[in-house]
Design a protein around this motif. Structure first.
Motif, mmCIF file in Angstrom:
data_model
loop_
_atom_site.group_PDB
_atom_site.id
_atom_site.type_symbol
_atom_site.label_atom_id
_atom_site.label_comp_id
_atom_site.label_asym_id
_atom_site.label_seq_id
_atom_site.Cartn_x
_atom_site.Cartn_y
_atom_site.Cartn_z
ATOM 1 N N TYR A 1 -1.362 -11.677 0.652
ATOM 2 C CA TYR A 1 -0.031 -11.202 1.062
ATOM 3 C C TYR A 1 0.477 -12.021 2.259
ATOM 4 N N VAL B 1 -0.300 -1.925 4.882
ATOM 5 C CA VAL B 1 -1.097 -0.697 5.072
ATOM 6 C C VAL B 1 -1.901 -0.405 3.800
ATOM 7 N N ALA C 1 -1.275 -3.726 9.950
ATOM 8 C CA ALA C 1 -1.717 -2.491 10.616
ATOM 9 C C ALA C 1 -3.151 -2.123 10.265
ATOM 10 N N ILE C 2 -3.853 -2.985 9.533
ATOM 11 C CA ILE C 2 -5.238 -2.680 9.136
ATOM 12 C C ILE C 2 -6.194 -3.679 9.810
ATOM 13 N N ASP D 1 -3.160 0.812 -7.606
ATOM 14 C CA ASP D 1 -3.706 1.991 -8.275
ATOM 15 C C ASP D 1 -2.808 2.317 -9.482
ATOM 16 N N ASP E 1 -3.791 11.831 11.158
ATOM 17 C CA ASP E 1 -4.049 10.400 11.215
ATOM 18 C C ASP E 1 -2.835 9.551 10.828
ATOM 19 N N SER E 2 -2.331 9.766 9.637
ATOM 20 C CA SER E 2 -1.305 8.848 9.121
ATOM 21 C C SER E 2 0.058 8.971 9.822
ATOM 22 N N ASN F 1 -9.349 11.911 4.366
ATOM 23 C CA ASN F 1 -8.391 11.183 3.526
ATOM 24 C C ASN F 1 -9.087 9.989 2.856
ATOM 25 N N LYS G 1 -13.658 -1.998 10.952
ATOM 26 C CA LYS G 1 -13.111 -1.011 11.890
ATOM 27 C C LYS G 1 -13.879 -1.040 13.206
ATOM 28 N N GLY H 1 0.853 -1.189 0.000
ATOM 29 C CA GLY H 1 0.000 0.000 0.000
ATOM 30 C C GLY H 1 0.884 1.231 0.000
ATOM 31 N N LYS I 1 -5.291 -2.170 17.842
ATOM 32 C CA LYS I 1 -6.649 -1.944 18.340
ATOM 33 C C LYS I 1 -7.321 -3.270 18.691
ATOM 34 N N VAL J 1 -1.216 -7.466 -5.383
ATOM 35 C CA VAL J 1 -2.388 -8.333 -5.622
ATOM 36 C C VAL J 1 -3.623 -7.525 -5.279
ATOM 37 N N LEU K 1 0.192 6.624 12.823
ATOM 38 C CA LEU K 1 0.456 5.201 12.549
ATOM 39 C C LEU K 1 1.904 5.004 12.094
ATOM 40 N N ASP L 1 -4.686 -3.973 13.215
ATOM 41 C CA ASP L 1 -5.163 -2.591 13.184
ATOM 42 C C ASP L 1 -4.396 -1.692 14.164
HETATM 43 N N1 LIG Z 1 -3.873 6.372 11.912
HETATM 44 C C1 LIG Z 1 -4.124 5.811 10.741
HETATM 45 O O1 LIG Z 1 -4.000 6.456 9.743
HETATM 46 C C2 LIG Z 1 -4.504 4.374 10.704
HETATM 47 C C3 LIG Z 1 -4.638 3.675 11.891
HETATM 48 C C4 LIG Z 1 -4.921 2.320 11.846
HETATM 49 C C5 LIG Z 1 -5.059 1.691 10.618
HETATM 50 N N2 LIG Z 1 -4.960 2.398 9.465
HETATM 51 C C6 LIG Z 1 -5.113 1.685 8.199
HETATM 52 O O2 LIG Z 1 -3.956 1.824 7.394
HETATM 53 C C7 LIG Z 1 -4.347 1.688 6.023
HETATM 54 C C8 LIG Z 1 -3.640 2.742 5.187
HETATM 55 O O3 LIG Z 1 -4.082 4.031 5.536
HETATM 56 P P1 LIG Z 1 -3.739 5.256 4.567
HETATM 57 O O4 LIG Z 1 -4.193 6.479 5.268
HETATM 58 O O5 LIG Z 1 -2.339 5.141 4.100
HETATM 59 O O6 LIG Z 1 -4.724 4.942 3.367
HETATM 60 P P2 LIG Z 1 -4.550 5.373 1.817
HETATM 61 O O7 LIG Z 1 -5.900 5.211 1.223
HETATM 62 O O8 LIG Z 1 -3.861 6.673 1.691
HETATM 63 O O9 LIG Z 1 -3.547 4.247 1.249
HETATM 64 C C9 LIG Z 1 -3.909 2.938 0.995
HETATM 65 C C10 LIG Z 1 -3.211 2.525 -0.279
HETATM 66 O O10 LIG Z 1 -3.411 1.119 -0.471
HETATM 67 C C11 LIG Z 1 -3.583 0.905 -1.855
HETATM 68 N N3 LIG Z 1 -4.180 -0.402 -2.070
HETATM 69 C C12 LIG Z 1 -5.492 -0.763 -2.081
HETATM 70 N N4 LIG Z 1 -5.592 -2.076 -2.296
HETATM 71 C C13 LIG Z 1 -4.338 -2.563 -2.423
HETATM 72 C C14 LIG Z 1 -3.808 -3.845 -2.658
HETATM 73 N N5 LIG Z 1 -4.621 -4.890 -2.788
HETATM 74 N N6 LIG Z 1 -2.456 -3.990 -2.733
HETATM 75 C C15 LIG Z 1 -1.620 -2.921 -2.599
HETATM 76 N N7 LIG Z 1 -2.086 -1.678 -2.370
HETATM 77 C C16 LIG Z 1 -3.429 -1.500 -2.271
HETATM 78 C C17 LIG Z 1 -4.436 2.077 -2.314
HETATM 79 O O11 LIG Z 1 -4.402 2.243 -3.706
HETATM 80 C C18 LIG Z 1 -3.759 3.214 -1.542
HETATM 81 O O12 LIG Z 1 -2.694 3.762 -2.286
HETATM 82 C C19 LIG Z 1 -5.870 1.760 5.978
HETATM 83 O O13 LIG Z 1 -6.409 0.460 5.790
HETATM 84 C C20 LIG Z 1 -6.231 2.249 7.362
HETATM 85 O O14 LIG Z 1 -7.484 1.763 7.802
HETATM 86 C C21 LIG Z 1 -4.662 3.732 9.481
#
Ligand SMILES: NC(=O)c1ccc[n+]([C@@H]2O[C@H](COP(=O)([O-])OP(=O)(O)OC[C@H]3O[C@@H](n4cnc5c(N)ncnc54)[C@H](O)[C@@H]3O)[C@@H](O)[C@H]2O)c1
Length: 389
Positions: free
Chosen positions: A165, A135, A184-185, A57, A318-319, A244, A259, A9, A354, A92, A322, A210
Motif C-alpha cells: 500500500y 488500519v 497507524a499500525i 475479508d 480501544d478503537s 477484539n 507491538k 482495513g 507509539k 492487497v 485511535l 502505530d
Molecule cells: N487503539 C487501537 O485500537 C489501536 C491503536 C494503535 C494501533 N491499532 C492498530 O489498528 C489496526 C486496526 O485495528 P482494529 O481494531 O480496527 O482491527 P480489526 O481487526 O477490527 O480490523 C482490521 C481489518 O483489517 C482487515 N485486513 C487485514 N488484512 C488486510 C489487508 N491486507 N488489506 C486490507 N484490509 C485488511 C481485516 O480483515 C479487518 O477487517 C490494528 O493493526 C491495530 O493494531 C489500533
C-alpha cells in the motif's frame, strides 16, 4: 474544502472513524477525544470525507461501510445513512490474514502481484484521495536499510501488505502530485529508511508508526513525571487483555513482537537509562470486546531510599481512541502535503505515534510533544482566535 480519505482495513477503527465523523457533521456528538478540536486549523472536521475503504475479508468486501458498521456496532447504535455510499473494495493481502481463521482473498490472490499494483493504482487515481490511512490487521514487516533493498523486495512482492500500500501511495503521488499516508499500525513505514526514502522522493507525506492510544501515552507521561522528579524507576509492568479481533491477531508471536517493539522503545528514550520492562498485549478474552483491560505497575525509589509504587487499572475503549486521533492526523496530513513537507514529520509522530519515525528519533513524553506540535503548525486555541477577530 474537502479532504478525500481512503481507509485501508474495514474493522473496528474504520467503523468508529466513519460513523463518528458523520455524527460530528450532524452535531450529534461533541469532538471529545480529538486533541486538536480546540485549535484553529485550516480544515474543519466537517471537511473530512471518506471516499473509499478496503479489506480482504470475503465477508466484508462488496458490502457498504453502513452494513459493516451495523454488524460491528450492533443494532442499537445509530449508524449514519451516509455510509451506505461507501463500498468496501478488495485490497492487497500478501500474508496479512494468515492464521486468523477468516476467509480472505486479496487482489494479489486474484490477479497476481504485478496486476494488483496496477489495479490498485488505477482505482486510487479514480478515487483521488488526499490522505490514505492504514488500519489493517497488524502484520510482521521488516525494515529496509536503503532504497535498493526496499525496491528489490517490492519488485519481488516479498513484502507485507502495508508495504505494498505504501509503495502504491508513492506511485500515486508521482502520478498525481502528493498524498499523505498515515500508518497507524506497528508494521514499520515511517521507521523504514529504504521505504520512507522512496515515498519521500515520490512526494508522499508519511506519519507513523502505530497510533498512540490507551495505556502507552499515559505510561510515557508518568515516566516523564517521575524522571523530572529524579526518582529511580526500578521496573515497569504494563499489560493489556482485549476481546477484539486485533487482540486475537496479536496472540500470534510475530505480530505481537511488532507491538512490543513500538511500546518498549519509549522507556529508555524518556528516562535516559535501561529499565527492566514488560509492556505488551498479553491476551485475548472475547467477552471483553473492544473495551480492553489495562494494568500497570511502576516501582520507583524516592528520597532517602524509600520505595513507592504506582498501580493503574483501567478499562479503555480501544478503537474509538485511535479513531479520535485519526481525525487530527487526517487534517494535519492534508496541511503537510499543501506545505510541501515530504517524507515524515517528526513533530506529528512524536505526539500521535507509539514509535515516532524516522528511525532513531527520540520518543518523548506526550505532554512535551504536544507543545512541539502546536509550534510546528503555529496553532492557536479557538478561544484566542475568536478574541483576536
Ligand atoms: N487503539 C487501537 O485500537 C489501536 C491503536 C494503535 C494501533 N491499532 C492498530 O489498528 C489496526 C486496526 O485495528 P482494529 O481494531 O480496527 O482491527 P480489526 O481487526 O477490527 O480490523 C482490521 C481489518 O483489517 C482487515 N485486513 C487485514 N488484512 C488486510 C489487508 N491486507 N488489506 C486490507 N484490509 C485488511 C481485516 O480483515 C479487518 O477487517 C490494528 O493493526 C491495530 O493494531 C489500533
Amino acid at each position: 474544502m474537502v479532504i478525500r480519505v481512503l481507509l485501508l482495513g474495514s474493522g473496528y477503527v474504520t467503523t468508529h472513524l466513519a460513523t463518528g465523523l458523520e455524527r460530528l457533521k450532524k452535531k450529534l456528538i461533541e469532538p471529545y477525544g480529538i486533541p486538536l478540536a480546540k485549535y484553529k486549523l485550516p480544515y474543519g472536521l466537517e471537511d473530512i470525507e471518506v471516499v473509499g475503504a478496503y479489506d480482504v475479508d470475503d465477508s466484508k468486501v462488496g458490502k457498504t461501510l453502513y452494513e459493516i458498521a451495523r454488524e460491528v456496532m450492533g443494532g442499537e447504535y445509530p449508524v449514519p445513512e451516509e455510509l451506505k455510499y461507501v463500498m468496501v473494495r478488495r485490497g492487497v493481502r500478501r500474508n496479512s490474514t494468515d492464521g486468523l481463521g477468516i476467509h480472505a482473498q486479496g487482489l494479489d490472490d486474484v490477479m497476481g502481484y504485478e496486476g494488483c499494483l496496477e489495479a490498485l493504482l488505477k482505482e486510487w487515481i479514480d478515487l483521488r484521495p488526499d490522505v490514505i490511512v492504514n488500519v489493517i490487521t497488524t502484520e510482521h514487516g521488516e525494515e529496509y536499510d536503503d532504497v535498493a533493498t526496499a525496491m528489490n523486495r517490492l519488485k519481488e512482492g516479498d513484502v507485507p501488505a502495508t508495504h505494498v500500500y505504501a509503495y502504491v501511495a508513492a506511485l500515486y503521488a508521482k502520478a498525481r502530485g502528493g498524498v499523505a499516508f498515515i500508518n497507524a499500525i506497528p508494521t514499520p513505514v515511517a521507521n523504514n529508511p529504504g521505504l520512507l526514502k522512496i515515498m519521500e522522493d515520490s512526494g508522499v507525506t508519511v506519519f507513523g508508526d502505530d497510533g498512540a492510544t490507551g495505556a502507552t501515552p499515559l505510561t510515557a507521561d508518568l515516566l516523564e513525571h517521575l524522571t523530572q522528579r529524579n526518582r529511580l524507576i526500578e521496573f515497569i509492568v504494563q499489560f493489556n487483555i482485549g476481546g477484539n479481533t486485533d487482540f486475537q491477531a496479536l496472540t500470534r508471536e510475530d505480530r505481537n513482537q511488532m507491538k512490543e517493539l513500538t511500546k518498549t522503545s519509549m522507556v529508555k528514550d524518556i528516562t535516559g537509562y535501561e529499565v527492566p520492562t514488560y509492556i505488551r498485549p498479553t491476551g485475548y478474552l472475547e467477552p471483553l470486546g473492544d473495551k480492553k483491560y489495562v494494568a500497570m505497575h511502576i516501582e520507583y525509589l524516592s528520597f532517602n531510599g524509600f520505595r513507592d509504587s504506582i498501580y493503574v487499572n483501567a478499562r479503555i475503549n480501544d478503537s474509538p481512541a485511535l479513531a479520535g486521533i485519526l481525525c487530527d492526523l487526517i487534517r494535519l496530513g492534508k496541511i503537510s502535503v499543501e506545505r510541501g513537507w515530504k517524507g515524515t514529520v517528526y513533530e506529528v509522530n512524536a505526539f500521535f505515534m507509539k514509535r515516532p519515525g524516522p528511525r532513531g528519533s527520540p520518543n518523548t513524553a506526550k505532554i512535551k510533544a504536544y507543545y512541539q506540535l502546536l509550534n510546528k503548525f503555529g496553532l492557536l486555541p479557538l478561544h484566542k482566535v475568536r478574541t483576536m477577530v
